[in-house]
Design a protein around this motif. Sequence first.
Motif, PDB file in Angstrom:
ATOM      1  N   ASN A 164       0.819  -1.209   0.000  1.00 29.15           N
ATOM      2  CA  ASN A 164       0.000   0.000   0.000  1.00 29.15           C
ATOM      3  C   ASN A 164       0.858   1.265   0.000  1.00 29.15           C
ATOM      4  OD1 ASN A 164      -1.695   2.025   2.163  1.00 29.15           O
ATOM      5  ND2 ASN A 164      -2.761   1.301   0.344  1.00 29.15           N
ATOM      6  N   LEU A 201       2.582   1.698  -3.412  1.00 27.41           N
ATOM      7  CA  LEU A 201       1.635   2.153  -4.431  1.00 27.41           C
ATOM      8  C   LEU A 201       1.250   3.620  -4.202  1.00 27.41           C
ATOM      9  CD1 LEU A 201      -0.638  -1.017  -4.688  1.00 27.41           C
ATOM     10  CD2 LEU A 201       0.897  -0.131  -6.455  1.00 27.41           C
ATOM     11  N   ASN A 202       1.104   4.015  -2.940  1.00 29.25           N
ATOM     12  CA  ASN A 202       0.870   5.434  -2.651  1.00 29.25           C
ATOM     13  C   ASN A 202       2.006   6.296  -3.184  1.00 29.25           C
ATOM     14  OD1 ASN A 202      -1.604   5.375  -1.372  1.00 29.25           O
ATOM     15  ND2 ASN A 202      -0.789   5.358   0.701  1.00 29.25           N
ATOM     16  N   ALA A 232      -4.456   2.912  -4.804  1.00 32.26           N
ATOM     17  CA  ALA A 232      -3.440   2.104  -4.119  1.00 32.26           C
ATOM     18  C   ALA A 232      -4.086   1.190  -3.084  1.00 32.26           C
ATOM     19  CB  ALA A 232      -2.411   3.017  -3.457  1.00 32.26           C
TER      20      ALA A 232
END
Length: 460
Positions: A174, A177-178, A199
Amino acid sequence: MKQTFSNAQKIKQLFMILIPILITQLAMFSMNFFDTTMSGHFNKHDLAGVAIGSSLWIPVFTGLSGILMGITPIIAQLVGSNEKKKVPFTVIQGIYVAVGMAALIVVIGFFVLDPILAGMKLDHEVQRIAKEYLIALSFGIFPLFIYTVLRNFIDALGQTRTTMLITLFALPINIALNYLLIFGNFGFPKLGGVGSGYATAITYWCILALAAFIIWKKSPFSHYHLFRSFSSIAFSTWKEILKIGVPIGLSIFFETSIFAAVTLFMSAYDTNTIASHQAAMNFASFLYMIPLSISMALTIVIGFETGAKRKEDARRYSKLGISFAVTMSLVCALILFFFREQVAGIYTNDRGVLKLTAHFLIYALFFQLSDAVQAPIQGILRGYKDVNFTFIMALISYWVIGLPAGYLLANYTDLSAFGYWIGLISGLAAGAIGLSYRLRWAQKKQWIGGNTNDSQRNHA
């Protein structure tokens, strides 16, 4: 899980279940935490937009996932009473309920999202970010709800370490992806706060896939042959799940939606106040993961002991859980008091927002004590399948006491936005008092005293 005989054994078993739950809850919440903080470092409009979107999403998710929490005491009591053959059927029916609820929320969201955001009269850019963030997040609703059922199954068996490992695996995904989607690094599109929604949705698919694989391949979950066959819909089982789950979900919804309602009222203030309020509330919610985790652990152990008809053991677990929650709340309150400016700095570099956030965090201190009492008692009562009073108490304490008091203080005194926080504190305190009396009544009338199993154990 296994039968325990001394307080030392009970403490050990409670902590073996609790610690992984706490790490899991903190990690799950950290997804929202990193969505908010990383968006805040993009700019303050993205911080406000993601915070507004989260404040609308969290009550919906927690309320509906609360319904699915009804599966936990059902399975825990089935395991405690050695009726394990009924477990797979119950879990599959829970998955059907989860899919139905996810579909319903997507359809409802399609029609109501625009009117809700328009009614908040937000800055145009903040409104756009909030809407697009929620749309992005919606791609993860189905896997999230199904995973919630699988997690409740895993936890009800006492295997909370497994869900901890799944979530710890997902958290860095996470965050990565952020980093890519918010800031547009390594050639990815720069989406700002909206990127955090995508995300998180992708991360939900990852944890569902991993949980399903573990249940299929690893012991003790594989012994239940959960995915070997999918039974047809059984509304009688749905009724059992919903009978316990709906009051749980409603009580959680009333508790979390009050914060969304306050956010709606906060939209009358400037962007700095909205951002500061949401940052402080986000951290207060982060700390709430401690009493919430204790609550979830108590539901499991008390459900197990109740299923085995060891009522005195359940009562002793209750005392241990509440005592630990109160101790931890005092520690958290002290840390928050002395380091509130540093905490505020996690969310923003804007000096105005930082100073105001630190001020809001002073009020968050008082959340800790009330939560330390009411959250564990909720978990205890759920373990007993005593869920209706919790729902009624949540309605009264938040919507009859908390919100009206906050509105009056905010609009008819000099407290301004801080008045809403004092109202929330009042509601939390009322809930803690009411639930304390309910637990005392329930244990006195129904659970205190020996029984056949206790007597046999004590004379063994």
